[in-house]
Motif scaffolding. Structure first.
Motif, PDB file in Angstrom:
ATOM      1  N   LEU A 207      10.523  -9.467 -17.727  1.00  0.00           N
ATOM      2  CA  LEU A 207      10.270  -9.224 -16.304  1.00  0.00           C
ATOM      3  C   LEU A 207      10.716  -7.832 -15.857  1.00  0.00           C
ATOM      4  CD1 LEU A 207      11.413 -12.628 -14.754  1.00  0.00           C
ATOM      5  CD2 LEU A 207       9.115 -11.930 -15.420  1.00  0.00           C
ATOM      6  N   ARG A 208      11.432  -7.128 -16.713  1.00  0.00           N
ATOM      7  CA  ARG A 208      12.007  -5.834 -16.323  1.00  0.00           C
ATOM      8  C   ARG A 208      10.895  -4.836 -15.999  1.00  0.00           C
ATOM      9  NH1 ARG A 208      13.736  -0.930 -18.578  1.00  0.00           N
ATOM     10  NH2 ARG A 208      15.649  -0.161 -17.585  1.00  0.00           N
ATOM     11  N   GLN A 209      10.975  -4.287 -14.792  1.00  0.00           N
ATOM     12  CA  GLN A 209      10.054  -3.266 -14.280  1.00  0.00           C
ATOM     13  C   GLN A 209       8.606  -3.758 -14.228  1.00  0.00           C
ATOM     14  OE1 GLN A 209      10.769   0.354 -16.500  1.00  0.00           O
ATOM     15  NE2 GLN A 209      12.825   0.610 -15.662  1.00  0.00           N
ATOM     16  N   GLU A 210       8.433  -5.084 -14.135  1.00  0.00           N
ATOM     17  CA  GLU A 210       7.109  -5.668 -13.923  1.00  0.00           C
ATOM     18  C   GLU A 210       6.956  -5.962 -12.436  1.00  0.00           C
ATOM     19  OE1 GLU A 210       4.685  -5.973 -15.969  1.00  0.00           O
ATOM     20  OE2 GLU A 210       5.743  -5.416 -17.822  1.00  0.00           O
ATOM     21  N   SER A 211       5.892  -5.456 -11.844  1.00  0.00           N
ATOM     22  CA  SER A 211       5.681  -5.590 -10.399  1.00  0.00           C
ATOM     23  C   SER A 211       4.780  -6.782 -10.089  1.00  0.00           C
ATOM     24  CB  SER A 211       5.062  -4.312  -9.834  1.00  0.00           C
ATOM     25  OG  SER A 211       3.792  -4.065 -10.430  1.00  0.00           O
ATOM     26  N   PHE A 212       4.953  -7.295  -8.873  1.00  0.00           N
ATOM     27  CA  PHE A 212       4.100  -8.379  -8.378  1.00  0.00           C
ATOM     28  C   PHE A 212       4.169  -8.374  -6.857  1.00  0.00           C
ATOM     29  CE2 PHE A 212       3.507 -12.931  -7.176  1.00  0.00           C
ATOM     30  CZ  PHE A 212       2.188 -13.033  -7.556  1.00  0.00           C
ATOM     31  N   LEU A 213       3.008  -8.276  -6.227  1.00  0.00           N
ATOM     32  CA  LEU A 213       2.909  -8.174  -4.774  1.00  0.00           C
ATOM     33  C   LEU A 213       3.804  -7.032  -4.285  1.00  0.00           C
ATOM     34  CD1 LEU A 213       2.835 -11.987  -3.860  1.00  0.00           C
ATOM     35  CD2 LEU A 213       0.903 -10.413  -4.155  1.00  0.00           C
TER      36      LEU A 213
END
Length: 617
Positions: A465-471
């Motif tokens: 999840l590190r540095q993964e963007s969402f909305l």
């Protein structure tokens, strides 16, 4: 002598007397001349004294230079074969593959810095695990009764290849101290050996052990410093035993008296580990967490490790360094090391759920879906589908108690509050006759708790999840902020996390639905308000946590609300009531538990009666 000659002499004498009398100096002139002569005498004396002092000083300097030369000569003589390696110029060399870049220094023959090439810091800078002369790795030994440390010696480079390098100190009689490093393609593991040759009569170690000192300054890599520091520390594995750690805020240390397999300086998502080929016989570890949040330094870690060793024998000590991500399957690929224990996935059943259920499903979905927000959504739906039978059972138990509410209210009106035990017995008899288990709604919820706690451990440790963007969340591994406050609120922070806010709101809605379904006139005063405290606490507790975790709890609660509404549409509560009334007409066979419960209640009633008689007497 004739008369004329005598007259001439008298005249000459008279002239000289008159000339002397005329040119005779005054008293003032005599005094001035005396002062001049005295002054000249003092100048001559001072010049003589300065000349003598200069001569003495020159002689002293010459003596001092001679003593320094003798001292330097003594040091060089004492250093022996180490003399050429005491002074030098630091040079750097690189081992590199597609994953990591390792810079080594001839000063100390050690690793100077490590960069993970496939990762960046939260502000887009190269991710450096450590760098600089402040980071140390080496050991001490004695030579000619003097103590030396490899960190202070300048090694020669005797072999340099694309994937390996050798640092060496050598003597005229075949004496050698060698430090080897090698790096394979696609690997995060650096192989390292320490070799000794023909050093037995000259080198020695205290207590017949090689005392390795490894010190590292760990820089901040993530946006949430407090959260990152909480998940960092020093982990260590006992030989053929479990993994333990010291972590959290504040300064901590541990004296380890039993053999160790490895020691790791762990950050939230990355680690540096030193692994023994055999074992470290003992060690001392210390971690210091600076309290100044403005500093980029996250921790200062130190490990002092001992290896049984004597210079009398030629020996090769095999070691390894792991420099890489805390990725479950990457760490798991190094067999028989248990490096995957660097991930804090929880103990017991919580860790099992993460290792054998959540992580495999999560990584399976990674192979088909690139958006991690969608992956979390699908993972949440799958979990809720698995738990749906428990959710349905919990709802049905609540529905049964709700349709019995009029009868419970009748019992409460008939039996006064003063007879609480009698009222409780009557309610329990009603439940027993109707076939309702009052714990039936709680048990399914308790069975869901391990999954909820497992997810609480999984998301902060998931490097995926590190540095993964969402909305609006730019990084699902840390907090999402829609508003940075100009001040800090105690226990809350200086920002507003929208996912945490949505999670708290959905929990309040779910609490309200539950209260409407289970409201009873016998509800304890103030309990209704207490039920709303948990969502408020979530708002403060999760504001600085990973956005992925808050997003998961938000979606999970939202789905639970939807399931509850959907089940309610298809459940006929009148049919449930009719069935319960039919059950009440049937003869009831008491279970062993119910029999023991009634016996306990009767015993309590008799004890209370006895107390009442004693008071009347």
């Amino acid at each position: 002598m004739d008369k004329n000659s005598i007259t001439g002499l008298l005249l000459i004498t008279a002239i000289l007397v008159v000339f002397w009398w005329i040119n005779k100096p005054t008293e003032e002139e005599i005094a001035a001349r005396k002062r001049l002569i005295d002054s000249l005498n003092r100048v001559e004396q001072l010049q003589a004294e300065q000349a003598a002092a200069l001569s003495d000083s020159t002689e002293a300097v010459a003596v001092q230079d001679l003593e320094i030369q003798k001292s330097d000569s003594a040091i060089v003589h004492a250093a022996g074969i180490l003399a050429p390696y005491i002074d030098g110029e630091q040079q750097f060399f690189t081992l590199e593959n597609e994953n990591i870049k390792v810079v080594l220094s001839n000063q100390g023959g050690r690793i100077y810095s490590v960069e993970l090439k496939n990762y960046k810091t939260f502000d887009g800078q190269p991710l450096i695990l450590f760098s600089g002369n402040e980071n140390r790795y080496g050991f001490t030994f004695t030579y000619n009764t003097r103590i030396y440390n490899t960190n202070d010696l300048f090694f020669n480079v005797t072999n340099q290849q694309a994937d390996a390098i050798t640092f060496e100190i050598s003597g005229p009689d075949g004496e050698k101290l060698i430090m080897n490093y090698s790096l394979s393609e696609g690997d995060y593991m650096v192989n390292h050996t320490i070799e000794t040759r023909n050093l037995g009569n000259k080198f020695a170690t205290p207590r017949n052990t090689l005392d390795l000192e490894w010190y590292q300054q760990m820089p901040q890599q993530e946006k949430g410093r407090q959260f990152e520091q909480q998940y960092s520390g020093i982990y260590y594995k006992f030989y053929q035993d479990e993994v333990d750690k010291i972590s959290g805020p504040g300064d901590k240390d541990e004296d380890l008296r039993t053999p160790l397999k490895w020691v790791a300086f762990k950050d939230q998502f990355f680690s540096s580990a030193l692994i023994a080929g055999e074992t470290f016989s003992s060690g001392f570890i210390e971690t210091i967490a600076p309290e100044d949040e403005d500093r980029t330094l996250l921790r200062q870690n130190k490990a002092e490790l001992t290896i049984p060793f004597q210079f009398k024998e030629d020996k090769t000590i095999e070691l390894q360094f792991y420099f890489g991500p805390n990725h479950f399957y990457t760490l798991k690929s190094y067999k028989n090391l248990d490096l995957h224990e660097l991930l804090p996935l929880g103990w017991g059943i919580f860790g099992w759920i993460n290792r054998f259920a959540v992580i495999p499903v999560f990584n399976f979905l990674e192979g088909f879906i690139g958006n991690y927000g969608i992956i979390i959504l699908i993972l949440t739906i799958l979990i809720k589908l698995v738990l749906f039978p428990l959710t349905y059972k919990s709802y049905m138990s609540t529905a049964k108690m709700r349709v019995l509410k009029p009868q419970i209210d009748e019992i409460n009106e008939r039996i006064p509050k003063e007879k609480a035990l009698e009222r409780q017995q009557a309610v329990m008899n009603l439940y027993r006759k109707a076939g309702v288990n009052p714990m039936g709604g709680c048990l399914p919820m308790l069975l869901q708790m391990p999954i909820l706690i497992a997810m609480f451990r999984f998301f902060p440790a998931s490097i995926e999840l590190r540095q993964e963007s969402f909305l609006w969340a730019s990084d699902l591994s840390t907090y999402d902020s829609i508003w940075d406050l100009p001040f800090s609120i105690p226990f809350y922070g200086n920002h507003v996390s929208l996912f945490t806010l949505l999670m708290a709101i959905t929990n309040i809605v779910y609490t309200r639905i539950n209260q409407d379904m289970t409201q009873s006139s016998s509800q304890m005063p103030g309990m209704k308000g207490m039920m709303y405290m948990m969502p408020i606490m979530f708002l403060f507790f999760f504001n600085s946590y990973a956005a992925g975790l808050s997003y998961y709890y938000f979606i999970s609660t939202l789905i639970t609300i939807g399931q509850t509404i959907l089940i309610r549409q298809f459940v006929d509560e009148e049919a449930i009531l009719a069935k319960l009334k039919a059950n009440q007409k049937k003869p009831v066979k008491k279970s062993k538990f119910q029999a023991r419960l009634e016996a306990m209640q009767k015993q309590q009633a008799q004890m209370q009666k006895g107390k009442g008689r004693g008071k009347r007497r």
